[in-house]
Structure formats: structure tokens, C-alpha cells
Design a protein around this motif. Structure first.
Motif, short mmCIF file in Angstrom:
data_model
loop_
_atom_site.label_atom_id
_atom_site.label_comp_id
_atom_site.label_asym_id
_atom_site.label_seq_id
_atom_site.Cartn_x
_atom_site.Cartn_y
_atom_site.Cartn_z
N SER A 1 15.28 13.08 14.09
CA SER A 1 14.19 13.54 13.22
C SER A 1 14.71 14.34 12.04
O SER A 1 14.14 14.28 10.94
N GLN B 1 7.00 18.96 11.48
CA GLN B 1 7.06 17.50 11.62
C GLN B 1 5.77 16.84 11.14
O GLN B 1 5.81 15.77 10.52
N SER C 1 11.62 19.01 5.32
CA SER C 1 12.83 18.64 6.05
C SER C 1 13.75 19.85 6.24
O SER C 1 14.30 20.07 7.33
N GLN D 1 12.29 22.06 8.82
CA GLN D 1 12.53 21.47 10.14
C GLN D 1 13.96 21.75 10.59
O GLN D 1 14.20 22.08 11.76
N VAL E 1 9.00 9.69 12.32
CA VAL E 1 8.99 11.14 12.58
C VAL E 1 8.42 11.41 13.97
O VAL E 1 8.70 12.45 14.58
N LEU F 1 8.57 14.40 17.04
CA LEU F 1 7.32 15.01 17.50
C LEU F 1 7.17 14.89 19.01
O LEU F 1 6.81 15.85 19.70
#
Length: 447
Positions: free
Chosen positions: A36, A105, A138, A141, A209, A213
Motif C-alpha cells: 500500500s 488510505q 501517501s 500513510q 489501495v 485497507l
């Protein structure tokens, strides 16, 4: 049973135990999160560039789109938010780290879809905004995944977790790079209108994605995080987290030497790597050789090297592992000097790229295991890790920026020999920290 047989059985058991760590649920979760994390990079970079070039956007505009990657360089600025605040509702239901993971996400998937449905010819500013949103989501994340990985895995699992993470990260990049481009070509063959193929390609990337998740929902919240102090104003809470993270780190023994080591350990690798592509083309290889060997063979070698690095870091003490990685990186740069002497020779280039990517991946995994060990304070994991990775990038960006001038002045053989010598300051700092007992402190949980 002879002594030799017993030793062989013990070695086999040790190898199986080292490989079995990759099947532990928390390590598997980290591997899925690696996919991811790697997925968005090409969507706001290389894949977007191909899309814009195919749409006949002028090169000057395409070049400026490199600026959308700025969030990756400055993510440490908002990392204290991740340490100091819970996401409303999600934080209460899932915990601080998992709440942030799911939140970023979902934002990332929405940003990818929105970007895909823009038109780079008629609405370039909308495309730029979409790419910036993808990069920002991103980068956030990445902050959360790094903190989650450090807090979830035991010390002996960190290297294996990072090896799996790096491998999955590269697969994610491949999926959003070559994978999306192939999907777009397939949609064209199916007869999807040319103006819609990229939108559907990006939509499929957004669906990917879902891998991260699902991993976030299946994961367990790391234990030991301090509860959010809701009686403290938000801005003060963020400021206290930032000051606490930096202050806690700088109060450690040999803090300045540690920070310098973080900057310099991978410098020789970055110093050479910044000109690898230019070197291959300049000495006479064509783009097909570059794509097939540097990208294709290099990708496979890096995957194998990442798992080898995890095995080394799990088997050997951290300081010994860092010596192995550092010396291998140093020696691998000399392979490019040999390549410069060999000239246009495909078997030689193949060997050089295998050595460089294999050893570089070993060094990366071991080094990230070290950085993870430094982030022992659960209240500041996200902030400290983001700061350390930003410092590690200094060698790749600022220190290596003069590589072209040096190569132009010395020639390729001498240049790569110089890059090998550039490993010595980092190794000297490694010896200094080892003598100061730094790694004994880390092993004792005081790092």
C-alpha cells in the motif's frame, strides 16, 4: 549422531526459524502495508508522466510536475500530528495507529480516483492538485505505517518485517507503474474511449489501495501508546509532542554522532546511484539494455537482497550487520569502476547490476532496522522516524547533488572509486558508536 550432524541440524533449525518469521501475522500485516505504501509513488510520478506525455503536454510542464513530490521530503513537519492526535471516531473504534491508517488510505483512494478523472490538457492545474493530494496522502500513510511497524514488531522481527515491507513496496510500485500502463493499453484494446482509459486505469489503482485497507482492519493496535490528553489544547499538544520527540532524541548519549551516522551510512550508495542511469547510457548501452537489465534484473536482485538483509540482521548482532551492509555497499561501487573498464559488455553489466542491487538492498534493510531500533519512545515514534528518514535522504539529495561535476572531471572509473571511499566516514562513525557502547544500549532497550 556425530557432532557434525548435530551442527548441521542446528543450522537447519536456525534457518527455518529465520524464514518462519515472515509467516507471523504481524509481519504479514506489515508486508501488506508495504504494498500500500509503494502503490501511490508512480501514480503521482512516472505513470502520471507517461499519461501527460501521451496527451502531448509540453516537456516544461511535465518537468515542473516533479514538485508534487515535495510532501515526501517534508513529512516530518506534520508527523507530530500523528503522534499527538486521534482521528475522530476511527481513533476511538480502531485505536490511534489503525485509525490513522484507515483514514489516510481512504483519503488516498479518493485522491487517486479524483486525479484519474482530470484532463492534463484542459485542466493541468486540477491534475497538479490531484497529484499533490495523492503525494500528501501517501506521505502521511508512510508516517503512520512506519510508526505502526516499529511499534508492532519485536526487535528481532524488525529486519524481517522491513525486508518484507521493501519487497512489497517494490511490487506496489510495479503495480502502479507498469501494471497501470498495461491496464490502460488493455482498455484501449477492449475499445474503451481513448479519453477514458487513464481514468479507469487510475480507478483500478485506487481499488488496489484496498490491500492496505484490509491489512489495517485485520491488524491489532500496537500496545503501549500513551493516551491522548484531551484536557490539553490541540496546538499545545502538537507542540509538546514535537518538542518532546526532538528533545528526547537529542538528550541521548552520542546524539550528534548518531545523527551524522544516519546521514552518512548510505551516502556512498546514494552518491553512486544518482548517476547509475546516466553512466549506463553514456558508456554506450541503449535504452533497451537499461530497461531490461538495470530495471528488470535490478528489481529481482533487490527483492532477493532485501530478504538476505533481513536474514543477516536477524542472525547477527545489529552492529555486525551494519558492518556487513556497509562494507558490501562500499565494495559494490567498485563493480561500476570495473564496468567502466569493461565498456559495452552485457554480461558484465548484468553482473554489476546484480551486485549493486543485491548489496544495496541488504544495506537498506539493515539500516532501516537500525533506525527502527532508535525509535524506542512510543509517544514519539512517528515524529522521530520521519525525522531520521528525512536525515537519511540528505545524502541522496543534497550531498550527492555534486556527483555530476565530479564524474565529469574524473571520468567514470575514478568517480566510482571515489564513491567507494565516501563510505569511510560512515564506517568510522560506526566504529566510534560501537566503541561507545551505543549498540549495547539499543539491545538493552535504552536506545
Amino acid at each position: 549422531m556425530t557432532d557434525a550432524t548435530r551442527r548441521a541440524d542446528a543450522e537447519a533449525d536456525g534457518l527455518l526459524a529465520s524464514l518462519a518469521v515472515y509467516l507471523r501475522p504481524r509481519v504479514l500485516i506489515v508486508i501488506l502495508l508495504g504494498f500500500s505504501s509503494g502503490l501511490p509513488l508512480a501514480l503521482s510520478g512516472a505513470t502520471l508522466t507517461i499519461w501527460m506525455a501521451e496527451a502531448k503536454v509540453n516537456l516544461a510542464t511535465i518537468g515542473l510536475f516533479a514538485l508534487v513530490g515535495v510532501p515526501y521530503n517534508f513529512k516530518f513537519v506534520w508527523a507530530p500530528l500523528v503522534d499527538a492526535l486521534d482521528v475522530p471516531l476511527l481513533g476511538r473504534w480502531l485505536g490511534r495507529r489503525r485509525g490513522w491508517l484507515v483514514f489516510t488510505q481512504l483519503l488516498l483512494a479518493l485522491a487517486v480516483v479524483w486525479l484519474g478523472f482530470q484532463d492534463p490538457v484542459t485542466a493541468p492545474w486540477h491534475v497538479a492538485l490531484g497529484a499533490l493530494l495523492v503525494a500528501a496522502a501517501s506521505a502521511t500513510q508512510d508516517i503512520v505505517v512506519d510508526a505502526f511497524r516499529v511499534e508492532s514488531l519485536e526487535v528481532r522481527e524488525q529486519a524481517a518485517g522491513m525486508a518484507g515491507y521493501v519487497a512489497a513496496y517494490r511490487v506496489g510500485m510495479l503495480a502502479s507503474g507498469a501494471g497501470v500502463v498495461l491496464l490502460v493499453a488493455w482498455f484501449e484494446v477492449l475499445g474503451v474511449p481513448r479519453g477514458d482509459v487513464w481514468a479507469w486505469g487510475y480507478f483500478c489503482a485506487a481499488l488496489m489501495v484496498g490491500v492496505g485497507l484490509i491489512a489495517s482492519l485485520l491488524a491489532k493496535e500496537p500496545a503501549g501508546a500513551d493516551p491522548v490528553k484531551h484536557d490539553v489544547p490541540v496546538l499545545r499538544r502538537i507542540a509538546q509532542t514535537a518538542v518532546g520527540a526532538f528533545g528526547e532524541f537529542l538528550s541521548r548519549r552520542s546524539a550528534i554522532a548518531i545523527l551524522l551516522f544516519v546521514v552518512l551510512y548510505k551516502f556512498c550508495d546514494a552518491f553512486a546511484g544518482v548517476l547509475t542511469g546516466a553512466f549506463v547510457i553514456d558508456i554506450g548501452f541503449d535504452k533497451a539494455a537499461y530497461a531490461g537489465i538495470v530495471k528488470g534484473v535490478g528489481f529481482a536482485s533487490a527483492l532477493i537482497g532485501g530478504f538476505a538483509g533481513g536474514l543477516i540482521a536477524r542472525t547477527l548482532p545489529l552492529s555486525t550487520s551494519l558492518w556487513v551492509g556497509g562494507l558490501l555497499q562500499m565494495a559494490s561501487n567498485l563493480a561500476f569502476s570495473w564496468q567502466a573498464w569493461m565498456g559495452v559488455n552485457l554480461p558484465a553489466l548484468t553482473a554489476t547490476i546484480i551486485v549493486e542491487n543485491f548489496t544495496g538492498a541488504i544495506g537498506t534493510v539493515i539500516f532501516v532496522a537500525y533506525i527502527s531500533a532508535l525509535c524506542g519512545d512510543r509517544a514519539h515514534t512517528a515524529t522521530q522516524y520521519a525525522l531520521l528518514t528525512a536525515l537519511a535522504a540528505v545524502g541522496r539529495t543534497f550531498l550527492a547533488s555534486g556527483a555530476g561535476f565530479i564524474a565529469q572531471s574524473t571520468g567514470w572509473m575514478t568517480f566510482f572509486a571515489i564513491t567507494a571511499v565516501a563510505a569511510l566516514p560512515g564506517l568510522a562513525l560506526l566504529a566510534y558508536l560501537q566503541a561507545r557502547g551505543h549498540f549495547r544500549e539499543l539491545a538493552g532497550g535504552k536506545g
